[in-house]
Write a protein that holds these residues in place. Structure first.
Motif, PDB file in Angstrom:
ATOM      1  N   LEU A   1     -24.781  -6.039  39.433  1.00 14.23           N
ATOM      2  CA  LEU A   1     -25.556  -6.867  40.361  1.00 14.23           C
ATOM      3  C   LEU A   1     -27.041  -6.598  40.241  1.00 14.23           C
ATOM      4  N   GLU A   2     -27.425  -5.339  40.091  1.00 12.58           N
ATOM      5  CA  GLU A   2     -28.844  -4.992  39.915  1.00 12.58           C
ATOM      6  C   GLU A   2     -29.405  -5.666  38.668  1.00 12.58           C
ATOM      7  N   GLY A   3     -28.643  -5.635  37.593  1.00 15.07           N
ATOM      8  CA  GLY A   3     -29.076  -6.290  36.364  1.00 15.07           C
ATOM      9  C   GLY A   3     -29.311  -7.781  36.554  1.00 15.07           C
ATOM     10  N   PHE A   4     -28.395  -8.443  37.230  1.00 12.65           N
ATOM     11  CA  PHE A   4     -28.553  -9.879  37.460  1.00 12.65           C
ATOM     12  C   PHE A   4     -29.710 -10.167  38.419  1.00 12.65           C
ATOM     13  N   LYS A   5     -29.914  -9.310  39.422  1.00 10.49           N
ATOM     14  CA  LYS A   5     -31.055  -9.485  40.334  1.00 10.49           C
ATOM     15  C   LYS A   5     -32.383  -9.384  39.589  1.00 10.49           C
ATOM     16  N   LEU A   6     -32.426  -8.529  38.578  1.00  9.11           N
ATOM     17  CA  LEU A   6     -33.652  -8.345  37.799  1.00  9.11           C
ATOM     18  C   LEU A   6     -33.830  -9.428  36.737  1.00  9.11           C
ATOM     19  N   GLY A   7     -32.833 -10.294  36.577  1.00  5.56           N
ATOM     20  CA  GLY A   7     -32.985 -11.417  35.655  1.00  5.56           C
ATOM     21  C   GLY A   7     -32.149 -11.374  34.404  1.00  5.56           C
ATOM     22  N   ALA A   8     -31.208 -10.448  34.306  1.00  5.12           N
ATOM     23  CA  ALA A   8     -30.348 -10.400  33.116  1.00  5.12           C
ATOM     24  C   ALA A   8     -29.634 -11.737  32.952  1.00  5.12           C
TER      25      ALA A   8
ATOM     26  N   ASN B   1     -20.248  -0.430  36.744  1.00  4.22           N
ATOM     27  CA  ASN B   1     -19.846  -0.564  38.139  1.00  4.22           C
ATOM     28  C   ASN B   1     -20.550  -1.768  38.764  1.00  4.22           C
ATOM     29  N   GLU B   2     -19.999  -2.254  39.829  1.00  4.84           N
ATOM     30  CA  GLU B   2     -20.486  -3.497  40.442  1.00  4.84           C
ATOM     31  C   GLU B   2     -21.960  -3.425  40.821  1.00  4.84           C
ATOM     32  N   ALA B   3     -22.401  -2.318  41.386  1.00 10.27           N
ATOM     33  CA  ALA B   3     -23.798  -2.189  41.813  1.00 10.27           C
ATOM     34  C   ALA B   3     -24.756  -2.334  40.630  1.00 10.27           C
ATOM     35  N   MET B   4     -24.411  -1.733  39.496  1.00  8.36           N
ATOM     36  CA  MET B   4     -25.279  -1.833  38.317  1.00  8.36           C
ATOM     37  C   MET B   4     -25.301  -3.251  37.757  1.00  8.36           C
TER      38      MET B   4
END
Length: 126
Positions: free
Chosen positions: A93-100, A88-91
């Motif tokens: 985005l969270e991954g990319f915010k953390l540096g994925a 899902n979009e939230a997950m």
């Protein structure tokens, strides 16, 4: 030969990933949960060229692994690909915010996984 840590609790996914990546002579080390991933990272002193991790796993999730790898101060930077069926979009985005560095939704397309792995290894090899 590039060394890849695969963190995946599913039984089928590691077989698929290993079959795809062994053709290119990548060395794959597989662990089944976050706790094992942290132990392997400490034991090898983060001596991996790439990490592929699922998000939903026992003991520590993929976001925790991602955060630890991306927030360490010493050593070479290691690219991280998140692979999950919870796309899902939230997950994402969270991954990319953390540096994925990348995100793939399960089931993975073999050619797409191979291209993304090669691209990241070339980018980080500079």
């Amino acid at each position: 030969m590039s060394k890849i840590l695969l963190v995946e609790d599913d039984e089928v996914m590691p077989k698929i990933v290993e079959r795809i990546l062994h053709k290119e002579d990548y060395q794959i080390e597989h662990v089944t949960n976050g706790k094992e991933a942290f132990q392997r990272l400490e034991d090898t002193n983060y001596d991996y060229d790439l990490i592929i991790t699922d998000i939903m796993m026992p003991y520590a999730n993929g976001f925790e692994i991602l955060s630890r790898v991306k927030n360490r101060k010493e050593g070479k930077p290691i690219p991280v690909i998140i692979v999950s069926n919870a796309g899902n979009e939230a997950m994402i985005l969270e991954g990319f915010k953390l540096g994925a560095d990348d995100f793939l939704k399960k089931p993975v397309i073999p050619g797409e996984l191979l291209i993304r792995v090669k691209r990241l290894l070339m980018q980080y090899d500079k």
